[in-house]
Enzyme design. Sequence first.
Site, PDB file in Angstrom:
ATOM      1  N   ASP A   1       0.816  -1.210   0.000  1.00 38.40           N
ATOM      2  CA  ASP A   1       0.000   0.000   0.000  1.00 38.40           C
ATOM      3  C   ASP A   1       0.849   1.259   0.000  1.00 38.40           C
ATOM      4  OD1 ASP A   1      -2.023   1.812   0.174  1.00 38.40           O
ATOM      5  OD2 ASP A   1      -2.620   1.312   2.212  1.00 38.40           O
TER       6      ASP A   1
ATOM      7  N   ASP B   1      -1.748   5.805  -6.396  1.00 41.42           N
ATOM      8  CA  ASP B   1      -2.038   4.965  -5.228  1.00 41.42           C
ATOM      9  C   ASP B   1      -2.238   3.519  -5.663  1.00 41.42           C
ATOM     10  OD1 ASP B   1      -2.668   4.456  -2.486  1.00 41.42           O
ATOM     11  OD2 ASP B   1      -4.792   4.443  -3.035  1.00 41.42           O
TER      12      ASP B   1
END
Length: 504
Positions: A185, A382
Site C-alpha cells: 500500500d 495509489d
Amino acid sequence: MSSLFYIIIIIFSTLNFVHSRTLTETTSSTTTLDVTTSLQKTQSVFSRYNPKATPQAFNQQKQKQTQTQTQTLSSSSLTLELHTRASILSRPTHTHTHTDYKSLTIARLERDSARLKSLTTRLHLALTGILQSDLEPSGGRGQEQQQQQQDLQGPIISGTSQGSGEYFCRVGIGRPPTPAYMVLDTGSDVNWLQCAPCADCYQQADPIFEPASSASYSPLSCETKQCKSLDVSECRNGTCLYEVAYGDGSYTVGDFVTETLTLGSASVNNVAIGCGHNNEGLFIGAAGLLGLGGGRLSFPSQLNATSFSYCLVDRDSDSASTLEFNSPLPPNAVTAPLHRNPKLDTFYYVGVSGLSVGGESLRIPESAFEVDSGGNGGIIIDSGTAVSRLRTETYNSLRDAFVKGTRRLGLASTNGVALFDTCYDLSSKTSVEVPTVAFHFPNGKVLALAAKNVLIPVDSTGTFCLAFAPTSSAFSIIGNVQQQQTRVAFDLANSLIGFSSTKC
C-alpha cells in the site's frame, strides 16, 4: 540499506518478463480492446484454485531461494510471493460470498469507495491542522491496563479500509520466519500485522502470528524515535502502543515493536511494525499491511531506499509481477515530477499537465492538477485505490470526450453500474477500437493507457465501463486499474515517477 536489491513477487506461475508496447510521446487516436480475453478472465475467477497459495508454498519457495542464493548474491536478488485479493479468498479455507463476476465487481467498488473516504479523511485532518494526538481515546485515559489497547481511538486514515487492498505479498515475520500475506500500500506508512493473543481479530489466510515464537521480537519503548513518529501512541509499562484507524471505523491497535522481515532469500532486521491484538474491519485474507508511503515509518523509509518500483498484474490474473528497491528507472520510462504535499508526507503526487482523449487535448487548466498553497488539489498515485478518481469538472470533460469518441466508433451504450456512469454493451464483439486516454506530463511526456486500463468488464456477459469516476475530494487519484501492466517507478532521490509499459 543502500545496495540494489530486487523483490520479485510471484503470484502462481513463473513468467518470462518481456516488454510489450513502449510508451512514446505521441499516441494514436484509438486503441484496441480484446473483449473475448477480458471476458474469459472474468469467468475463470471462480474456478481457479492453485495449491501454491497454501502456507507450505512459502517454505518450498524458501528452499528454492536458499539453493539459488549463491547465484543471486551479487545482484542482491530477493523473492516474494504476491497474490491478488481474489486469489487469496479463493482458497478452500474461505467461503465464497460471490457467485458471479458482477457481485464481485460491486463488492470491489464498495471497498474502493471506503478506501477513498479513508484517504480523503486523512488529508482533511492534515489540512485542518487537527493532530491525531489531540483526539481523545473513546474511554478516556484513566482505564486499567488491559483496556488501554482497546480504548485508543483516533482517525489515523490510511491503508486498506474495509480490505480494499487488492495486492498481497508473502513475507516472513520473525525469526524463524512465519509466512504471512501483507497488503502492499503506497497510501500507508505504518506496517502492521495481527498478533496473538487476540482481543479481537478478523479472519486471515494463515494462523495468527505468535510473538513468543520469534527470537527477534522486541517491543519499542515510548522514548524511541519510532514511537514518537506515530500519529497516535500511548505508553503501557514503558512500552509503545500504536493505533491505525480508518474512515469507516475499522482499526488495528497493539504493541509497536521491531521485528525481522524475511523477503525471499534475505532478511531485514529491526523493522518497526505494529503487532495488533485488537483489529476490526473487513481486511479478510491478509495478516496486515506493508506500508510503501512517503512517511518516516514506511518500509522504503526504514530501508533508506533511494527508489522503488512495482508492476501490478491484472487483479483477475494468475501471472506474476515484481517489486524492486534501489533500482534505476527503466530506460523506456516516461517520467513525471514527483511532488509532496507539505501538509502530509505519505502520498505521492504526480506532476500532470493535462489529459487527452482520442488524440485531442482536453481544455483543462494545468492548475487543476496542482497542489495549492493550502495543500488542496493535485493528483496522487495509489496502489490501494482501484478506480482513478478525477475532480468532478475534470472527470466530466474526460467522460464527455470519451462518449463523443465512442459514438463515432459505433459502440452501444448501456446503463451505468454502481459508481460507473459510462458503460457499453460489448456482448456481440470480440474486439473493439476505443478512444485512447492519455496523461500528459511536463516536457511533452505522454502516458497513453491501453484499452484494458480504460474500459473494464463489470460482469461476464459483456458489460464494460469507463474505469474513471468523479470525486469532490481535495485531490485526484491515479488508481491501480490504470497502472496494471505498467511498471511504476518512484525515484525518491531525484523526485521523479517513471512509467514503462511491460508485461508483469
